[in-house]
Scaffold this active site. Structure first.
Site, PDB file in Angstrom:
ATOM      1  N   HIS A   4      42.488   8.146  13.322  1.00  0.00           N
ATOM      2  CA  HIS A   4      43.945   8.235  13.366  1.00  0.00           C
ATOM      3  C   HIS A   4      44.506   7.413  14.531  1.00  0.00           C
ATOM      4  O   HIS A   4      45.121   7.937  15.468  1.00  0.00           O
ATOM      5  CB  HIS A   4      44.398   9.690  13.473  1.00  0.00           C
ATOM      6  CG  HIS A   4      45.800   9.898  12.958  1.00  0.00           C
ATOM      7  ND1 HIS A   4      46.232  11.080  12.399  1.00  0.00           N
ATOM      8  CD2 HIS A   4      46.879   9.079  12.918  1.00  0.00           C
ATOM      9  CE1 HIS A   4      47.499  10.981  12.038  1.00  0.00           C
ATOM     10  NE2 HIS A   4      47.924   9.766  12.356  1.00  0.00           N
ATOM     11  N   ILE A  46      58.037   1.184   7.943  1.00  0.00           N
ATOM     12  CA  ILE A  46      56.683   0.692   8.216  1.00  0.00           C
ATOM     13  C   ILE A  46      56.166  -0.094   7.018  1.00  0.00           C
ATOM     14  O   ILE A  46      55.540  -1.153   7.175  1.00  0.00           O
ATOM     15  CB  ILE A  46      55.739   1.855   8.563  1.00  0.00           C
ATOM     16  CG1 ILE A  46      56.227   2.600   9.798  1.00  0.00           C
ATOM     17  CG2 ILE A  46      54.322   1.337   8.799  1.00  0.00           C
ATOM     18  CD1 ILE A  46      55.428   3.851  10.130  1.00  0.00           C
ATOM     19  N   GLU A  80      41.947  16.855   9.945  1.00  0.00           N
ATOM     20  CA  GLU A  80      41.612  16.147  11.189  1.00  0.00           C
ATOM     21  C   GLU A  80      41.385  17.130  12.328  1.00  0.00           C
ATOM     22  O   GLU A  80      42.071  18.148  12.411  1.00  0.00           O
ATOM     23  CB  GLU A  80      42.750  15.185  11.552  1.00  0.00           C
ATOM     24  CG  GLU A  80      42.941  14.096  10.519  1.00  0.00           C
ATOM     25  CD  GLU A  80      44.097  13.163  10.843  1.00  0.00           C
ATOM     26  OE1 GLU A  80      44.647  13.256  11.968  1.00  0.00           O
ATOM     27  OE2 GLU A  80      44.447  12.340   9.988  1.00  0.00           O
ATOM     28  N   ARG A 107      49.203  10.087   5.528  1.00  0.00           N
ATOM     29  CA  ARG A 107      48.681  11.391   5.929  1.00  0.00           C
ATOM     30  C   ARG A 107      47.512  11.716   5.021  1.00  0.00           C
ATOM     31  O   ARG A 107      47.479  11.320   3.858  1.00  0.00           O
ATOM     32  CB  ARG A 107      49.754  12.480   5.806  1.00  0.00           C
ATOM     33  CG  ARG A 107      50.795  12.472   6.913  1.00  0.00           C
ATOM     34  CD  ARG A 107      50.202  12.973   8.218  1.00  0.00           C
ATOM     35  NE  ARG A 107      51.206  13.206   9.233  1.00  0.00           N
ATOM     36  CZ  ARG A 107      51.538  12.329  10.169  1.00  0.00           C
ATOM     37  NH1 ARG A 107      50.978  11.129  10.163  1.00  0.00           N
ATOM     38  NH2 ARG A 107      52.432  12.631  11.092  1.00  0.00           N
ATOM     39  N   LEU A 157      57.758   2.119   0.587  1.00  0.00           N
ATOM     40  CA  LEU A 157      58.283   0.911   1.218  1.00  0.00           C
ATOM     41  C   LEU A 157      59.445   1.276   2.148  1.00  0.00           C
ATOM     42  O   LEU A 157      60.565   0.808   1.990  1.00  0.00           O
ATOM     43  CB  LEU A 157      58.714  -0.106   0.165  1.00  0.00           C
ATOM     44  CG  LEU A 157      58.828  -1.554   0.651  1.00  0.00           C
ATOM     45  CD1 LEU A 157      57.460  -2.118   0.978  1.00  0.00           C
ATOM     46  CD2 LEU A 157      59.521  -2.426  -0.391  1.00  0.00           C
ATOM     47  N   GLY A 158      59.125   2.126   3.133  1.00  0.00           N
ATOM     48  CA  GLY A 158      60.087   2.447   4.176  1.00  0.00           C
ATOM     49  C   GLY A 158      60.014   1.421   5.294  1.00  0.00           C
ATOM     50  O   GLY A 158      59.586   0.276   5.094  1.00  0.00           O
ATOM     51  N   GLY A 194      46.788   4.839  14.142  1.00  0.00           N
ATOM     52  CA  GLY A 194      47.965   4.084  13.732  1.00  0.00           C
ATOM     53  C   GLY A 194      48.870   3.622  14.856  1.00  0.00           C
ATOM     54  O   GLY A 194      49.158   2.437  14.997  1.00  0.00           O
ATOM     55  N   ARG A 252      60.452   6.397  -4.516  1.00  0.00           N
ATOM     56  CA  ARG A 252      61.243   7.292  -5.366  1.00  0.00           C
ATOM     57  C   ARG A 252      62.270   6.521  -6.189  1.00  0.00           C
ATOM     58  O   ARG A 252      62.579   6.897  -7.311  1.00  0.00           O
ATOM     59  CB  ARG A 252      61.928   8.353  -4.500  1.00  0.00           C
ATOM     60  CG  ARG A 252      60.985   9.442  -3.990  1.00  0.00           C
ATOM     61  CD  ARG A 252      61.671  10.371  -3.036  1.00  0.00           C
ATOM     62  NE  ARG A 252      62.039   9.700  -1.794  1.00  0.00           N
ATOM     63  CZ  ARG A 252      62.607  10.304  -0.757  1.00  0.00           C
ATOM     64  NH1 ARG A 252      62.898  11.590  -0.820  1.00  0.00           N
ATOM     65  NH2 ARG A 252      62.904   9.635   0.333  1.00  0.00           N
ATOM     66  N   THR A 253      62.792   5.429  -5.606  1.00  0.00           N
ATOM     67  CA  THR A 253      63.761   4.592  -6.324  1.00  0.00           C
ATOM     68  C   THR A 253      63.493   3.124  -6.041  1.00  0.00           C
ATOM     69  O   THR A 253      62.895   2.777  -5.025  1.00  0.00           O
ATOM     70  CB  THR A 253      65.216   4.913  -5.906  1.00  0.00           C
ATOM     71  OG1 THR A 253      65.342   4.714  -4.494  1.00  0.00           O
ATOM     72  CG2 THR A 253      65.577   6.351  -6.251  1.00  0.00           C
ATOM     73  N   ASP A 299      42.527   5.901   7.936  1.00  0.00           N
ATOM     74  CA  ASP A 299      42.896   6.248   9.306  1.00  0.00           C
ATOM     75  C   ASP A 299      43.287   7.714   9.420  1.00  0.00           C
ATOM     76  O   ASP A 299      43.476   8.212  10.525  1.00  0.00           O
ATOM     77  CB  ASP A 299      44.063   5.361   9.767  1.00  0.00           C
ATOM     78  CG  ASP A 299      44.361   5.513  11.257  1.00  0.00           C
ATOM     79  OD1 ASP A 299      43.400   5.583  12.046  1.00  0.00           O
ATOM     80  OD2 ASP A 299      45.556   5.562  11.624  1.00  0.00           O
TER      81      ASP A 299
END
Length: 317
Positions: free
Chosen positions: A280, A156, A262, A233, A153-154, A282, A176-177, A257
């Site tokens: 790909h 993007i 690739e 990725r 949940l960054g 995106g 991670r947190t 995607d």
């Protein structure tokens, strides 16, 4: 700055090439008949690299051949093609292109999710093959009533979540947190998240810590009605395990995607009817790629004119 030698390791959009040509002495490595011989002759003078995923691995071995190197400007938000820690050890700045592509990737993610659940490519083929007069296209699964889990949940991931809110679905996440300013349900492992969801979206950086983060255990937990979407990725997923899960019905479908190797997509994936495959795409719009290219140029020109950059990666910030 026109006399500063910059190496472009692989082709980029013409606008980027033209801009760098105006500001620097640009060397196009892919045009050299013998790249090793070129680096042996000119590597000692190179002070910057314009890189992208097509350039291959940019690591300590290359840095050792470029003793004057000061900066690597990557065309893309993901920079797993660059050994940023090795760069930091040598005092080499690394930059990427965050922010300018977030909305485009989030839009593409929602499109891929809807195409996968509602089987839009399969319906398109059904019409093109002339099968509609014979019988209606089969009913599809639905997004209604689902819980969507987001791994990563960054910036993007948050844009994906905001778009999903408009579809009135429950949203959960793993990272991670736990993020204190986020109201979505948090799960401390990918398996726990998958077990609580029936849609799973991967949008984490590719790195050693995320290698095969989505494997057989996660797919088993996602379950027979589960939809998996990967816009992160290819390395984030255990691809053979994903193929097995799609073939066996362990999960319902997938929208992909990105891939492990690739642009080589396994025949086993291409043969499946319960997977939607994109090449790909995106950030692949003219608008967004132009913005990414300008950020590459801005990072390089800012470094050599002011000794600072616009978007350093954490390892070299």
């Amino acid at each position: 700055m026109n006399d500063i030698p910059i190496l472009m390791a692989a082709p980029m959009p013409a606008t980027v090439i033209d801009a760098l040509d105006r500001h620097f002495t640009l060397h196009r490595l892919w045009e050299q008949p013998d790249a090793d011989a070129f680096l042996a002759r000119h590597g000692a003078a190179i002070r910057g690299i314009a890189a992208n995923a097509l350039a291959g691995r940019i690591d300590a071995g290359l840095f050792d051949r470029l003793p004057a190197l000061e900066i690597v400007a990557n065309f893309g938000v993901g920079y797993d093609n660059i050994d940023a820690r090795a760069a930091a050890e040598r005092g080499v700045m690394v930059t990427n292109t965050p922010g300018v592509l977030d909305a485009e990737v989030a839009d593409l993610t929602l499109g891929l999710l809807l195409a996968t659940i509602r089987r839009l490519p399969q319906a398109d083929r059904y019409v093109r093959d002339g099968r509609w007069p014979d019988a209606p296209f089969p009913l599809s699964p639905t997004l209604r009533g689902r819980t969507v889990g987001i791994i990563g949940l960054g910036a993007i991931g948050k844009q994906i979540a905001r778009r999903l809110e408009a579809f009135d679905v429950a949203i959960a996440y793993h990272g991670r947190t736990r993020q204190r300013d986020v109201d979505y349900a948090y799960y401390d492992t990918p398996v726990a998240l998958a077990g609580a969801c029936d849609v799973l979206i991967a949008i984490v950086p590719g790195s050693a810590s995320t290698q095969h983060l989505v494997g057989a255990a996660v797919l088993d937990a996602l379950g027979r009605d589960g939809i998996f979407v990967n816009v992160a990725r290819g390395s984030v997923v255990d691809e053979p395990a994903l193929i097995a899960a799609l073939q066996s019905g362990t999960i319902l479908a997938a929208g992909l995607d990105v891939y492990a190797d690739e642009p080589n997509v396994p025949e086993a994936l291409r043969a499946l009817d319960n997977v939607v495959l994109l090449p790909h795409l995106g950030s692949a719009s003219e608008h967004t790629r132009a913005a990414m290219g300008q950020l590459v140029v801005d990072n390089l020109t800012s470094w050599f004119s002011q000794r600072r950059v616009v978007t350093p990666v954490p390892e070299t910030a």
